[in-house]
Design a protein around this motif. Sequence first.
Motif, mmCIF file in Angstrom:
data_model
loop_
_atom_site.group_PDB
_atom_site.id
_atom_site.type_symbol
_atom_site.label_atom_id
_atom_site.label_comp_id
_atom_site.label_asym_id
_atom_site.label_seq_id
_atom_site.Cartn_x
_atom_site.Cartn_y
_atom_site.Cartn_z
ATOM 1 N N THR A 1 0.736 -1.145 0.033
ATOM 2 C CA THR A 1 -0.113 0.162 0.122
ATOM 3 C C THR A 1 0.708 1.332 0.136
ATOM 4 N N GLY A 2 1.786 1.234 0.820
ATOM 5 C CA GLY A 2 2.748 2.516 1.064
ATOM 6 C C GLY A 2 3.544 2.786 -0.357
ATOM 7 N N ILE A 3 3.930 1.695 -0.901
ATOM 8 C CA ILE A 3 4.782 1.908 -2.100
ATOM 9 C C ILE A 3 3.966 2.393 -3.298
ATOM 10 N N LEU A 4 2.781 1.701 -3.479
ATOM 11 C CA LEU A 4 1.706 2.083 -4.602
ATOM 12 C C LEU A 4 1.176 3.307 -4.506
ATOM 13 N N PHE A 5 1.025 4.001 -3.351
ATOM 14 C CA PHE A 5 0.506 5.256 -3.268
ATOM 15 C C PHE A 5 1.550 6.275 -3.325
ATOM 16 N N LEU A 6 3.077 5.660 -2.662
ATOM 17 C CA LEU A 6 4.060 6.767 -2.997
ATOM 18 C C LEU A 6 4.545 6.961 -4.558
ATOM 19 N N THR A 7 4.136 5.989 -5.290
ATOM 20 C CA THR A 7 4.491 5.892 -6.796
ATOM 21 C C THR A 7 3.435 7.010 -7.189
ATOM 22 N N GLU A 8 2.312 7.251 -6.889
ATOM 23 C CA GLU A 8 1.327 8.060 -7.372
ATOM 24 C C GLU A 8 2.191 9.647 -7.898
ATOM 25 N N VAL A 9 2.965 10.015 -6.725
ATOM 26 C CA VAL A 9 3.539 11.478 -6.733
ATOM 27 C C VAL A 9 5.303 11.474 -7.271
ATOM 28 N N MET A 10 5.620 9.901 -7.313
ATOM 29 C CA MET A 10 7.017 10.029 -7.562
ATOM 30 C C MET A 10 7.219 8.864 -8.756
ATOM 31 N N SER A 11 8.590 9.207 -9.394
ATOM 32 C CA SER A 11 8.848 8.241 -10.616
ATOM 33 C C SER A 11 9.053 6.868 -9.918
ATOM 34 N N ASN A 12 8.309 6.035 -10.880
ATOM 35 C CA ASN A 12 8.482 4.392 -10.472
ATOM 36 C C ASN A 12 10.123 4.097 -10.196
ATOM 37 N N THR A 13 10.693 4.440 -11.312
ATOM 38 C CA THR A 13 12.258 4.165 -11.344
ATOM 39 C C THR A 13 12.920 4.634 -10.193
ATOM 40 N N ALA A 14 12.543 5.994 -9.594
ATOM 41 C CA ALA A 14 13.214 6.488 -8.503
ATOM 42 C C ALA A 14 12.780 5.657 -7.341
ATOM 43 N N VAL A 15 11.664 5.350 -7.144
ATOM 44 C CA VAL A 15 11.008 4.426 -5.961
ATOM 45 C C VAL A 15 11.822 3.327 -6.028
ATOM 46 N N SER A 16 11.832 2.527 -6.918
ATOM 47 C CA SER A 16 12.521 1.136 -7.163
ATOM 48 C C SER A 16 13.844 1.328 -6.722
ATOM 49 N N ASN A 17 14.719 2.437 -7.429
ATOM 50 C CA ASN A 17 16.171 2.745 -7.044
ATOM 51 C C ASN A 17 16.307 2.676 -5.740
ATOM 52 N N MET A 18 15.560 3.578 -4.959
ATOM 53 C CA MET A 18 15.448 3.904 -3.631
ATOM 54 C C MET A 18 15.415 2.847 -2.594
ATOM 55 N N LEU A 19 14.235 2.043 -2.810
ATOM 56 C CA LEU A 19 13.839 1.227 -1.923
ATOM 57 C C LEU A 19 14.212 -0.455 -2.230
ATOM 58 N N MET A 20 14.792 -0.571 -3.406
ATOM 59 C CA MET A 20 15.421 -1.917 -3.578
ATOM 60 C C MET A 20 16.394 -2.326 -2.643
ATOM 61 N N PRO A 21 17.288 -1.712 -2.554
ATOM 62 C CA PRO A 21 18.702 -1.859 -1.521
ATOM 63 C C PRO A 21 18.049 -1.854 -0.020
ATOM 64 N N ILE A 22 17.159 -1.143 0.331
ATOM 65 C CA ILE A 22 16.728 -0.971 1.745
ATOM 66 C C ILE A 22 16.060 -2.209 1.836
ATOM 67 N N SER A 23 15.214 -2.864 0.807
ATOM 68 C CA SER A 23 14.318 -3.951 1.162
ATOM 69 C C SER A 23 15.165 -5.255 1.340
#
Length: 473
Positions: A373-395
């Motif tokens: 839920t958090g990631i999906l709604f975060l992507t509404e206002v952010m680039s999906n590439t930026a979201v995945s690049n930021m969160l993939m290592p953290i995950s």
Amino acid sequence: MKERIGLILGPLLFIIFYFIPGITGLDDAPRAVLAVTLFVATWWITEAIPIPATSLLPLLLLPLTGGTDEKIASSAYADPIVFMYMGGFIIALAIEKCNLHKRIAMTIISMMGANSNRIILGTMIATAFISMWISNAATALMMLPIALALIQEIQEAQFLKPESTHKFSKALLLTVAYSASIGGLATLIGSVPNAVFAAVAASSLDRKISFAQWMIFAVPVTIILLVILYFMLTKWLFKVDDAEKISSDFAKKALHDLGPMSREEKLTGSVFLLVSLLWIFGGLIPDSIHVSDTVIAILGAVLLFLIPSTKHKGGLLVWDDMSQLPWGILLLFGGGLSLAAAFEDSGLTKWFGGMLSIVKPLPLILIVIVITTGILFLTEVMSNTAVSNMLMPISIGFAAAISKDPFIIMGIVALSSTCAFMLPISTPPNAAVFSSDELEMKDMVKAGFILNIFAIIVISLFAYFWLPIAFGI
């Protein structure tokens, strides 16, 4: 204003977190990586400078600050996944150059059409299929003129009542936008976050994800979301009562205008088919031959330059065509993977894991739903590439903190960051169809919110139940 704020905020965050160790208590190397990540992420989000240019910052700042050495920072830009994507882009260029994508779309629509709902279904299948192999932005831009021409044809012929025509127009345009995003989920080259998942898994976990493995996991997700989308648009939100009055003659006429398949189309289609089959069934090739998904993509790209064209000197593709290659996306890949490599090398991944360990007592299914839920709604206002690049290592660190396989969290990041349906700014396909003036903001927000809820349910269930089976966890 957003760009100006980002231009100042990025360096400011870097200075604060890099020069004040007491904030995080981290050692020099992981603190440097965190500071660089905040700098880069801020400029990615606000687009203070062009995103591909921002993606070069890790190569500059990571070695300078001691976050990681130059070799680790730079080698990520030549990751095999980057070249697999490049090969896919080159094949997509050839498909667009010879108009094969339009023939595929029109063939599907002409086969499916008999009324307005079937035209929507045909458009959905065509858009999703093409988006599996071509970027969702390119797919939407290709399908939008087709959709607008269909709408104009139906308006001029007065097949439907004015109210029904209005509903059909909205449903068809939303079909193009949403199908382009959903179709991209199905393959590693269909969406940038999918490829980021595969690249980070290989570089940080030393675990390989094949093209076929990803499809086994993601194709069912795509199919279910498309089924939901079809019934949501045609039977619920934009139900057309006199749907039976429309035929698919428009698509048949367009095919007639295209004429018989040219030699270039046949040859390009053959290369595309060969590469697709090798990607899907490459696992059956003996390991001694060392054929990877990247090798297959580059094989297809090289063949397109080797096979001679009858229309011009040289091959089906010539080097001038490469000016249309989205080099910026490849740099963006490199920047994200460079940060991911630095996360692992500096030990920052473990620090994030410790910070997030407070959720460990919660049931995994609840964690999965909250993250999705958090990631999906975060992507509404952010680039999906930026979201995945930021969160993939953290995950990776987060998964370690809750003692779960990182693929579960990484899979959620990949799928959720592609599914943004509510706003025109959320994805290029949304922006493309909204530019047509046939849609109102409330139409996209309402349909997108409902589809978001369904996407959260489907992605959460598949990540929890199906992903471990598909990847043999």
